[in-house]
Structure formats: C-alpha cells, structure tokens
Design a protein around this motif. Structure first.
Motif, PDB file in Angstrom:
ATOM      1  N   THR A 251      14.541  11.467  -1.270  1.00 11.79           N
ATOM      2  CA  THR A 251      13.508  10.439  -1.247  1.00 11.79           C
ATOM      3  C   THR A 251      12.923  10.216  -2.635  1.00 11.79           C
ATOM      4  O   THR A 251      13.120  11.026  -3.550  1.00 11.79           O
ATOM      5  N   ALA A 252      12.166   9.117  -2.742  1.00 12.57           N
ATOM      6  CA  ALA A 252      11.469   8.784  -3.983  1.00 12.57           C
ATOM      7  C   ALA A 252      10.266   7.919  -3.630  1.00 12.57           C
ATOM      8  O   ALA A 252      10.270   7.244  -2.587  1.00 12.57           O
ATOM      9  N   PRO A 253       9.210   7.918  -4.466  1.00  9.62           N
ATOM     10  CA  PRO A 253       8.059   7.052  -4.199  1.00  9.62           C
ATOM     11  C   PRO A 253       8.479   5.585  -4.108  1.00  9.62           C
ATOM     12  O   PRO A 253       9.267   5.105  -4.921  1.00  9.62           O
ATOM     13  N   PHE A 254       7.947   4.885  -3.126  1.00 11.88           N
ATOM     14  CA  PHE A 254       8.361   3.507  -2.858  1.00 11.88           C
ATOM     15  C   PHE A 254       7.901   2.570  -3.968  1.00 11.88           C
ATOM     16  O   PHE A 254       6.823   2.715  -4.532  1.00 11.88           O
ATOM     17  N   SER A 255       8.757   1.595  -4.257  1.00 10.02           N
ATOM     18  CA  SER A 255       8.450   0.565  -5.248  1.00 10.02           C
ATOM     19  C   SER A 255       8.929  -0.777  -4.703  1.00 10.02           C
ATOM     20  O   SER A 255      10.103  -0.922  -4.341  1.00 10.02           O
TER      21      SER A 255
ATOM     22  N   TYR B 120       0.818  -1.210   0.000  1.00  7.46           N
ATOM     23  CA  TYR B 120       0.000   0.000   0.000  1.00  7.46           C
ATOM     24  C   TYR B 120       0.855   1.266   0.000  1.00  7.46           C
ATOM     25  O   TYR B 120       0.371   2.326  -0.403  1.00  7.46           O
ATOM     26  N   ALA B 121       2.098   1.180   0.425  1.00  8.97           N
ATOM     27  CA  ALA B 121       2.998   2.329   0.306  1.00  8.97           C
ATOM     28  C   ALA B 121       3.237   2.657  -1.161  1.00  8.97           C
ATOM     29  O   ALA B 121       3.331   3.832  -1.546  1.00  8.97           O
ATOM     30  N   GLU B 122       3.299   1.620  -1.985  1.00  9.59           N
ATOM     31  CA  GLU B 122       3.448   1.836  -3.424  1.00  9.59           C
ATOM     32  C   GLU B 122       2.161   2.381  -4.018  1.00  9.59           C
ATOM     33  O   GLU B 122       2.188   3.262  -4.887  1.00  9.59           O
ATOM     34  N   VAL B 123       1.023   1.881  -3.553  1.00 11.89           N
ATOM     35  CA  VAL B 123      -0.272   2.373  -4.052  1.00 11.89           C
ATOM     36  C   VAL B 123      -0.462   3.845  -3.718  1.00 11.89           C
ATOM     37  O   VAL B 123      -0.943   4.631  -4.541  1.00 11.89           O
ATOM     38  N   LEU B 124      -0.078   4.241  -2.511  1.00  7.74           N
ATOM     39  CA  LEU B 124      -0.280   5.611  -2.048  1.00  7.74           C
ATOM     40  C   LEU B 124       0.886   6.545  -2.383  1.00  7.74           C
ATOM     41  O   LEU B 124       0.890   7.702  -1.951  1.00  7.74           O
ATOM     42  N   ASN B 125       1.864   6.036  -3.112  1.00  9.10           N
ATOM     43  CA  ASN B 125       3.015   6.856  -3.516  1.00  9.10           C
ATOM     44  C   ASN B 125       3.744   7.474  -2.323  1.00  9.10           C
ATOM     45  O   ASN B 125       4.138   8.645  -2.355  1.00  9.10           O
ATOM     46  N   ILE B 126       3.910   6.695  -1.272  1.00 11.74           N
ATOM     47  CA  ILE B 126       4.617   7.186  -0.091  1.00 11.74           C
ATOM     48  C   ILE B 126       6.117   7.206  -0.383  1.00 11.74           C
ATOM     49  O   ILE B 126       6.672   6.240  -0.911  1.00 11.74           O
ATOM     50  N   LYS B 127       6.757   8.301  -0.016  1.00  8.65           N
ATOM     51  CA  LYS B 127       8.173   8.482  -0.335  1.00  8.65           C
ATOM     52  C   LYS B 127       9.056   7.915   0.774  1.00  8.65           C
ATOM     53  O   LYS B 127       8.772   8.074   1.957  1.00  8.65           O
ATOM     54  N   VAL B 128      10.146   7.267   0.313  1.00 11.83           N
ATOM     55  CA  VAL B 128      11.080   6.583   1.208  1.00 11.83           C
ATOM     56  C   VAL B 128      12.493   7.070   0.889  1.00 11.83           C
ATOM     57  O   VAL B 128      12.812   7.333  -0.280  1.00 11.83           O
ATOM     58  N   PRO B 129      13.370   7.203   1.895  1.00  8.55           N
ATOM     59  CA  PRO B 129      14.735   7.673   1.635  1.00  8.55           C
ATOM     60  C   PRO B 129      15.513   6.760   0.690  1.00  8.55           C
ATOM     61  O   PRO B 129      15.408   5.536   0.771  1.00  8.55           O
ATOM     62  N   ILE B 130      16.271   7.377  -0.211  1.00 10.08           N
ATOM     63  CA  ILE B 130      17.142   6.628  -1.109  1.00 10.08           C
ATOM     64  C   ILE B 130      18.612   6.980  -0.884  1.00 10.08           C
ATOM     65  O   ILE B 130      19.500   6.193  -1.219  1.00 10.08           O
ATOM     66  N   LYS B 131      18.875   8.168  -0.326  1.00  6.59           N
ATOM     67  CA  LYS B 131      20.245   8.601  -0.113  1.00  6.59           C
ATOM     68  C   LYS B 131      20.242   9.735   0.891  1.00  6.59           C
ATOM     69  O   LYS B 131      19.338  10.574   0.887  1.00  6.59           O
ATOM     70  N   GLU B 132      21.243   9.759   1.751  1.00  3.56           N
ATOM     71  CA  GLU B 132      21.343  10.844   2.719  1.00  3.56           C
ATOM     72  C   GLU B 132      21.749  12.135   2.021  1.00  3.56           C
ATOM     73  O   GLU B 132      22.570  12.138   1.096  1.00  3.56           O
TER      74      GLU B 132
ATOM     75  N   LEU C 216      16.978   3.034   1.233  1.00  8.04           N
ATOM     76  CA  LEU C 216      17.729   2.828   2.479  1.00  8.04           C
ATOM     77  C   LEU C 216      16.823   2.138   3.494  1.00  8.04           C
ATOM     78  O   LEU C 216      16.092   2.785   4.248  1.00  8.04           O
ATOM     79  N   ILE C 217      16.860   0.812   3.496  1.00  7.58           N
ATOM     80  CA  ILE C 217      16.017   0.022   4.388  1.00  7.58           C
ATOM     81  C   ILE C 217      16.928  -0.799   5.289  1.00  7.58           C
ATOM     82  O   ILE C 217      17.436  -1.858   4.899  1.00  7.58           O
ATOM     83  N   ASN C 218      17.158  -0.291   6.485  1.00  5.29           N
ATOM     84  CA  ASN C 218      17.978  -1.006   7.463  1.00  5.29           C
ATOM     85  C   ASN C 218      17.138  -1.916   8.344  1.00  5.29           C
ATOM     86  O   ASN C 218      17.571  -2.993   8.734  1.00  5.29           O
ATOM     87  N   ASP C 219      15.942  -1.442   8.673  1.00  7.29           N
ATOM     88  CA  ASP C 219      15.027  -2.204   9.518  1.00  7.29           C
ATOM     89  C   ASP C 219      13.623  -2.040   8.951  1.00  7.29           C
ATOM     90  O   ASP C 219      13.098  -0.935   8.901  1.00  7.29           O
ATOM     91  N   MET C 220      13.027  -3.132   8.510  1.00 10.41           N
ATOM     92  CA  MET C 220      11.710  -3.063   7.876  1.00 10.41           C
ATOM     93  C   MET C 220      10.648  -2.521   8.830  1.00 10.41           C
ATOM     94  O   MET C 220       9.652  -1.958   8.391  1.00 10.41           O
ATOM     95  N   ASN C 221      10.845  -2.708  10.125  1.00  8.65           N
ATOM     96  CA  ASN C 221       9.842  -2.247  11.089  1.00  8.65           C
ATOM     97  C   ASN C 221       9.869  -0.736  11.278  1.00  8.65           C
ATOM     98  O   ASN C 221       8.918  -0.165  11.807  1.00  8.65           O
TER      99      ASN C 221
END
Length: 400
Positions: A138-142, A93-105, A150-155
């Motif tokens: 950041t960029a929309p999650f896929s 649903y993060a992909e459906v809602l275009n939620i942005k996630v970090p890709i680089k500091e 940058l996914i260190n901890d999925m939680n």
C-alpha cells in the motif's frame, strides 16, 4: 421525469429493507446518520436554523443528504438525516488524512507452515474469516496518481470504517454560524446544545442474522457467529476482520487484549500448580502442626484482641486458619513470585514483537505520528490560522 423519479423513490422506500445501509436508490451507501426531534418549544426555531445552516455547509462540502420523515421512526418523533460521501469527497479527504490504498498484491513468499497446526486446528477459524482480504502493498492515496492504485470499484476502495472516519472528520469541522462574533462549528457542539440528538455510523446488518440485501457483506453477523459468541471463547480472534469492520484502533486493542489473555493463561497454570503443591503439603506444614498441637499451641496464651470485654485465648484456636493459609504461603509461593517477575518482562518483550508485526501487516508504522499531525482538535485548529516549520522534522505542522 420529475414525477417518475418521485414515484420511484416512494416505491423503493416502501420495499426497502430495514437492514439496508443505502439510500432509497439502493446505490449510495449511508456513511453517517444524524437524528433530531422537532419539538415545539422556545429554542425550536433556533435549533432548526442551526440544522438548516449546518446541513447546507455539509452539502457545500460535497456530502449528499437524504432525510427520513419522523413517521418512519419507531417513536414517530425522530427525523433521520442520512449522509453519503461521493467519490470526489472521499478521495479528497483520503489524501488529506494520508489513508493508504493498495498498489500491488503482495507477491512475497508465504511463511513456512507451523508443524503444530494440526494440534492447534480446534482453535483455528476458517481462512475466509481470518483473512477476509488478500494482502497488498500500500501507499498513501493521491488523487493525481489514481492510476497507480488498484481501483476496480470506486465504491469499495475504502472500507466502511474508513468512510465513517472521513465523514466524521468533515462533521467535526463543518461550521453552522456565528454567535457573538465567534465562529461556531462541529457536530459535538450541536449535540451538546440539543440541536441533534445523536450522530452515529450504521452497522451493516443485525448481528443475529444475515442481511437480506445482497450488497451488504454481513461482516457484523460473521463477527458475532465466529468471535463474539460465548461458545467461541477458545477460538483465535479474527483480527483482520475486526480491523476491517471497526478500524485500526479497535483492532489493535483486541489484539492486545487477546495477547494479554494468552500470556495470563501460562501464569494461571503455574499459579494453579503452586496451589496444588500447597494443598498436597498442607498436612506437612511444621508451623501448622505446632499451632494445632495441644502440648505446644494449646499451652500458649495469647493477649486479648481488644481493650474491653475481650478474653485471653489459646494459640491452637487458630489451627484451621493456619492450615488454610499454607495453601497460599508456602515454598512454592516464593517460586511463583520469581516466575511472575520473569513473566512481566517476557510479556512486555513479546508484546513489542507482536506489535511490530501488526504494524508491518496493517501498514501502521507511521500511524501514530500521522494521527498527531493530522488529527488536531477542531477547536484548536480553528484558532490557529498560521503554521511554521518544525525545526526537527522540517514539516510545517506547528500551529501558532
């Protein structure tokens, strides 16, 4: 093995803190809570059937449920259904809602320090409160390109407010049966017909003390101590922490409210100066002198103020009111009116700049358009089964 798990759950439940925001296992986070009262009346069976079907569809959607017995509630009558969205559901649903996630500091150079920072230091908050997280690109999650993020901890990829938003998106669209050939769905309907008494996300702890659970960040406690207390009214607002805890919409609201208050401060200073000018020159007002003079105002007879039982009166009887009116009606009042006309224009233009800066810092440049495209009302979305391409944007988002 089954008996061991059952006994372990009973032990965890017995020792679990009331401040905990996790399931009994202490691992899965509670993303939303539904509550209901199992009453004995005519509609009890129908409501129970609706709840059973609704919760079954929630499980089919991938959510995990855990129910607290009514004996654990304060009134001894309320059941609580705790909902948790596992990674598979959240990422989908993060992909459906275009939620942005970090890709680089963010490696861009920091802005130059303000030379007035030493003067403004009493109004500043600690850096860990003002900036609870480092700055990222950041960029929309896929889901298909998870390795790029940058996914260190999925939680901890998505903040609690984002997880709450995803779960509520599922709740508002989850079906629970059909009546008279019409499909019924959504938590709003179930709340309106009394099937559930409430649906809400949890705070991370009590606001007046830190949570005992080490997995809890106690951001609510930090906001109370550094922002919501009256003794902190002169401090700047921790907007990044507000945004992280409550979400973007609430963060932008308090950003606007704080900016509006700051701008009103300048208007209040000018208004106070104009008031002082009226107070100082109150005895020098020509109109007040003429009204108070017994040879001028005392010789002017005024007509009665009503048609019956009202007598003629002398103008100098309004001496004191005329003097007090000079406080707000003097030469400085004209200047204040001109100043407020300029102030309104500056307020609007400065807020546009502030808003553009927040949009860049919080990645909200296309937020409003995305909300319009994705956050359609569930009732409207259910009736519209076909889509056609928008002739302007060339995006298939027009329901027919």
């Amino acid at each position: 093995m089954g008996l061991f798990l059952k006994s372990r759950l009973r032990i965890d439940k017995h020792h679990q803190s009331k401040d905990s925001v996790f399931f009994r296992d202490g691992i899965r986070r509670i993303d939303f809570v539904l509550s209901y009262i199992d009453e004995a009346n005519k509609e009890a069976d129908k409501k129970a059937e609706r709840r059973k079907e609704f919760e079954l569809h929630l499980q089919n959607a991938g959510l995990e449920l855990e129910t607290e017995d009514k004996k654990e509630s304060e009134n001894g009558k309320t059941y609580f259904v705790k909902l948790h969205a596992p990674w598979e559901v959240v990422s989908t649903y993060a992909e459906v809602l275009n939620i942005k996630v970090p890709i680089k500091e963010n490696d861009m150079a920091l802005p130059m320090e303000n030379p007035l920072d030493c003067v403004l230091k009493p109004f500043k908050l600690p850096d860990h409160v003002m900036h609870p997280e480092p700055d990222f690109f950041t960029a929309p999650f896929s889901k298909q390109k998870q390795e790029l993020f940058l996914i260190n901890d999925m939680n901890n990829v998505f903040s609690p407010s984002t997880r709450n938003r995803i779960v509520y998106y599922i709740l508002s669209r989850c079906p629970y049966g059909t009546e008279e050939g019409k499909k019924k769905f959504g938590i709003k309907r179930l709340l309106n017909n009394g099937t559930y008494t409430a649906a809400f996300p949890l705070h991370d702890c009590q606001y007046w003390k830190k949570a005992k659970d080490e997995n809890c960040e106690s951001e609510r406690f930090t906001l109370y101590m550094q922002w919501a207390k009256f003794s902190r009214f002169f401090k700047e607002q921790p907007l990044d922490l507000i945004r992280k805890y409550y979400g973007e919409k609430i963060g932008v609201y308090f950003a606007w409210l704080g900016f509006y208050t700051e701008m009103l401060f300048f208007a209040a200073i000018v208004g106070f100066i104009c008031f002082l000018y009226g107070l100082i020159t109150m005895d020098e007002s020509t109109s007040s002198k003429e009204i108070c003079d017994p040879e001028i105002g005392g010789q002017i007879i005024m007509c009665p103020l009503c048609d019956q039982r009202c007598e003629f009166w002398r103008l100098n009887s309004t001496c004191e009111p005329s003097q007090y009116s000079h406080l707000f009606d003097n030469v400085a009042t004209l200047f204040f009116a001109i100043f407020m006309g300029i102030w309104v224009t500056l307020f609007l233009e400065f807020w546009k700049r502030r808003q553009a800066r927040l949009e860049y810092e919080w990645d909200l440049v296309d937020f409003e358009e995305e909300q319009q495209q994705l956050q359609l009302r569930p009732e409207y979305e259910a009736k519209c089964t076909q889509k056609k391409r928008n002739p302007v944007t060339q995006v298939s988002n027009i329901d027919v």
